[in-house]
Motif scaffolding. Structure first.
Motif, PDB file in Angstrom:
ATOM      1  N   GLN A 118       0.821  -1.211   0.000  1.00  0.00           N
ATOM      2  CA  GLN A 118       0.000   0.000   0.000  1.00  0.00           C
ATOM      3  C   GLN A 118       0.854   1.261   0.000  1.00  0.00           C
ATOM      4  N   LYS A 119       1.979   1.204   0.673  1.00  0.00           N
ATOM      5  CA  LYS A 119       2.868   2.368   0.733  1.00  0.00           C
ATOM      6  C   LYS A 119       3.438   2.691  -0.640  1.00  0.00           C
ATOM      7  N   VAL A 120       3.953   1.667  -1.340  1.00  0.00           N
ATOM      8  CA  VAL A 120       4.546   1.928  -2.662  1.00  0.00           C
ATOM      9  C   VAL A 120       3.470   2.302  -3.674  1.00  0.00           C
ATOM     10  N   MET A 121       2.260   1.759  -3.503  1.00  0.00           N
ATOM     11  CA  MET A 121       1.165   2.131  -4.400  1.00  0.00           C
ATOM     12  C   MET A 121       0.798   3.600  -4.211  1.00  0.00           C
ATOM     13  N   GLN A 122       0.769   4.057  -2.952  1.00  0.00           N
ATOM     14  CA  GLN A 122       0.381   5.441  -2.690  1.00  0.00           C
ATOM     15  C   GLN A 122       1.451   6.436  -3.149  1.00  0.00           C
ATOM     16  N   GLN A 123       2.694   6.003  -3.180  1.00  0.00           N
ATOM     17  CA  GLN A 123       3.767   6.903  -3.606  1.00  0.00           C
ATOM     18  C   GLN A 123       3.779   7.116  -5.121  1.00  0.00           C
ATOM     19  N   ALA A 124       3.136   6.197  -5.857  1.00  0.00           N
ATOM     20  CA  ALA A 124       3.099   6.302  -7.319  1.00  0.00           C
ATOM     21  C   ALA A 124       1.983   7.240  -7.756  1.00  0.00           C
ATOM     22  N   ARG A 125       2.190   7.884  -8.882  1.00  0.00           N
ATOM     23  CA  ARG A 125       1.145   8.771  -9.410  1.00  0.00           C
ATOM     24  C   ARG A 125       0.123   7.993 -10.236  1.00  0.00           C
ATOM     25  N   LEU A 126       0.574   6.894 -10.846  1.00  0.00           N
ATOM     26  CA  LEU A 126      -0.321   6.152 -11.731  1.00  0.00           C
ATOM     27  C   LEU A 126       0.011   4.668 -11.706  1.00  0.00           C
ATOM     28  N   CYS A 127      -1.029   3.827 -11.736  1.00  0.00           N
ATOM     29  CA  CYS A 127      -0.861   2.372 -11.804  1.00  0.00           C
ATOM     30  C   CYS A 127      -1.179   1.906 -13.224  1.00  0.00           C
ATOM     31  N   LEU A 128      -0.292   1.101 -13.786  1.00  0.00           N
ATOM     32  CA  LEU A 128      -0.496   0.560 -15.136  1.00  0.00           C
ATOM     33  C   LEU A 128      -0.718  -0.951 -15.048  1.00  0.00           C
ATOM     34  N   ALA A 129      -1.800  -1.433 -15.657  1.00  0.00           N
ATOM     35  CA  ALA A 129      -2.126  -2.869 -15.614  1.00  0.00           C
ATOM     36  C   ALA A 129      -2.623  -3.326 -16.988  1.00  0.00           C
ATOM     37  N   PRO A 130      -1.701  -3.509 -17.950  1.00  0.00           N
ATOM     38  CA  PRO A 130      -2.096  -3.927 -19.302  1.00  0.00           C
ATOM     39  C   PRO A 130      -2.354  -5.433 -19.384  1.00  0.00           C
ATOM     40  N   LEU A 131      -3.400  -5.872 -18.703  1.00  0.00           N
ATOM     41  CA  LEU A 131      -3.704  -7.308 -18.625  1.00  0.00           C
ATOM     42  C   LEU A 131      -4.420  -7.769 -19.893  1.00  0.00           C
ATOM     43  N   ARG A 132      -3.833  -8.754 -20.567  1.00  0.00           N
ATOM     44  CA  ARG A 132      -4.426  -9.240 -21.818  1.00  0.00           C
ATOM     45  C   ARG A 132      -5.293 -10.480 -21.615  1.00  0.00           C
ATOM     46  N   PHE A 133      -5.166 -11.126 -20.479  1.00  0.00           N
ATOM     47  CA  PHE A 133      -6.037 -12.243 -20.135  1.00  0.00           C
ATOM     48  C   PHE A 133      -6.126 -12.320 -18.616  1.00  0.00           C
ATOM     49  N   GLY A 134      -7.042 -13.142 -18.127  1.00  0.00           N
ATOM     50  CA  GLY A 134      -7.221 -13.263 -16.685  1.00  0.00           C
ATOM     51  C   GLY A 134      -8.680 -13.534 -16.356  1.00  0.00           C
ATOM     52  N   ALA A 135      -8.998 -13.498 -15.075  1.00  0.00           N
ATOM     53  CA  ALA A 135     -10.363 -13.740 -14.609  1.00  0.00           C
ATOM     54  C   ALA A 135     -10.495 -13.140 -13.219  1.00  0.00           C
ATOM     55  N   GLY A 136     -11.696 -13.205 -12.658  1.00  0.00           N
ATOM     56  CA  GLY A 136     -11.910 -12.656 -11.325  1.00  0.00           C
ATOM     57  C   GLY A 136     -11.888 -11.141 -11.333  1.00  0.00           C
ATOM     58  N   ILE A 137     -11.633 -10.541 -10.164  1.00  0.00           N
ATOM     59  CA  ILE A 137     -11.424  -9.105 -10.075  1.00  0.00           C
ATOM     60  C   ILE A 137     -10.027  -8.870  -9.520  1.00  0.00           C
TER      61      ILE A 137
END
Length: 412
Positions: A264-283
């Protein structure tokens, strides 16, 4: 109420969304003051959570071994939760035989066969079609769902798929998303100016995450870096293999950081999250965590599937690489838009993932399912049939392996 979880792995909430999800379930049952047991055939790991904080003693169980028969006979839990269908295949027949009154619940995390089918379609460079689910993997997973008294589904899309395509009775399925605490007000989080760089986070053992990292490295980040030469791409995730750490390149601003002690700390320090997921399931746990930390995200239709309902996304959803790049750069530099997307994420959390709403639904449904157990079992003929045939074959295979192992030990 005594509840036993048979875990595929030991919970690692800082490593994966599946680990977080399991801890949400355990915390819910703990609040209800239920007696909890957690057993797994897996090896314990350095990142596993301390279950003793919930009064749970970790218990090791053996695969293909009659010792489990004595274990479950002595336990006689009111409810058994199989963590993923592989555990139902392995232990389901033993629970039914030696503790028949136990309510059998399957926790899928996501629909594994859907994730695999989408992956196979991607590798063949074609669109996914529903028939891709009619695989050995899909048949095994859906059969396990039919055999159980109740299945917990984290995704609305997958819940509908089970009911419409695979004829799982609505009485045997519960849509149950992440159960999260009240979100923080955005003014208590780091501001736009206090943040810098981009982040991607996810367990490297999870195939969609590794594919996303490769997409960032080869297709997306070079284009972003060309237009934002001072920005960095920070890649976090548990269990990075050598092929991942070898992608680290400070000159390119592509930094493979590996395990995050405090995600959570490293996520909050970032300005933007990138998630180029091309496949997967769930949330996606990483995208929920981004919302919790007030970090807007750019993702794909697969990434955002079943996550936001009719609410606007906390960023941009696109499957086009150039649009993905343009959106990332624009949002990284545009404070008013960034703040609007942050508010969107907070709204999604409040509307769709509140523990105070979902926890009572889960507890009440389990209590009702126990009351109706025998009647529902009798009415679900497909489940009866699959338990009769599948469990017999699973039982005989397991007993054959057990006998083979015993003979080998005797020869030693």
């Amino acid at each position: 109420m005594h509840l036993l979880v048979i875990g595929y792995v030991w919970p690692e909430p800082n490593s994966s969304a599946a680990g977080s999800r399991m801890m949400q379930l355990l915390n819910c049952f703990h609040k209800a003051q239920w007696q909890l047991s957690f057993a797994s055939p897996a090896q314990q790991t350095e990142h596993m959570t301390d279950l003793s904080l919930l009064g749970i003693k970790p218990e090791h169980i053996e695969l293909n071994d009659a010792s489990f028969d004595t274990y479950i006979t002595n336990k006689k839990p009111d409810i058994v939760i199989f963590d993923r269908f592989m555990m139902e295949e392995q232990f389901g027949w033993r629970v039914e035989k030696f503790s028949p009154d136990s309510l059998r619940v399957l926790n899928t995390e996501d629909l594994h066969s859907l994730r695999q089918a989408r992956h196979n379609a991607l590798k063949q460079n074609r669109d996914f079609v529903i028939e891709d689910l009619y695989s050995d993997h899909g048949i095994r997973e859906v059969a396990a769902i039919h055999r159980c008294d109740l299945t917990l589904m984290i995704s609305e899309v997958e819940t509908k798929l089970l009911i419409d395509e695979f004829h799982v009775p609505e009485t045997h399925v519960l849509h149950l998303p992440f159960m999260l605490p009240e979100p923080q007000n955005t003014d208590t989080l780091l501001s736009f100016e206090q943040r810098q760089h981009f982040i991607s986070i996810g367990n490297f053992r999870h195939a969609p995450n590794w594919d996303a990292v490769l997409q960032l490295k080869t297709e997306i980040w070079p284009k972003i870096r060309k237009r934002l030469p001072k920005a960095e791409m920070h890649i976090y995730g548990a269990y990075p293999p050598p092929k991942a750490t070898q992608l680290n390149n400070a000159k390119e601003g592509f930094l493979v950081k590996g395990w995050a002690e405090d995600a959570q700390k490293v996520m909050q320090q970032a300005r933007l999250c990138l998630a180029p997921l091309r496949f997967g399931a769930g949330i996606k746990g990483k995208l929920v965590e981004a919302m919790q930390m007030g970090t807007p995200s750019i993702t794909t239709t697969i990434g955002a599937e079943s996550m936001h309902g009719d609410f606007p996304w906390n960023g941009v959803i696109t499957d086009d690489i150039n649009t993905f790049v343009d959106a990332a750069i624009s949002l990284y530099e545009d404070k008013p838009s960034w703040q609007l997307m942050q508010q969107n994420g907070n709204r999604i959390l409040r509307a769709r993932y509140q523990a105070e709403e979902w926890e009572p639904k889960l507890i009440n449904r389990l209590k009702l399912q126990i009351q109706l157990r025998e009647n529902l079992r009798k009415k679900h003929f497909l489940g009866l049939m699959l338990r009769h045939h599948s469990l017999k074959s699973t039982q005989y295979m397991s007993q054959w392996i057990e006998l083979k192992n015993k003979n080998e030990e005797d020869q030693d």
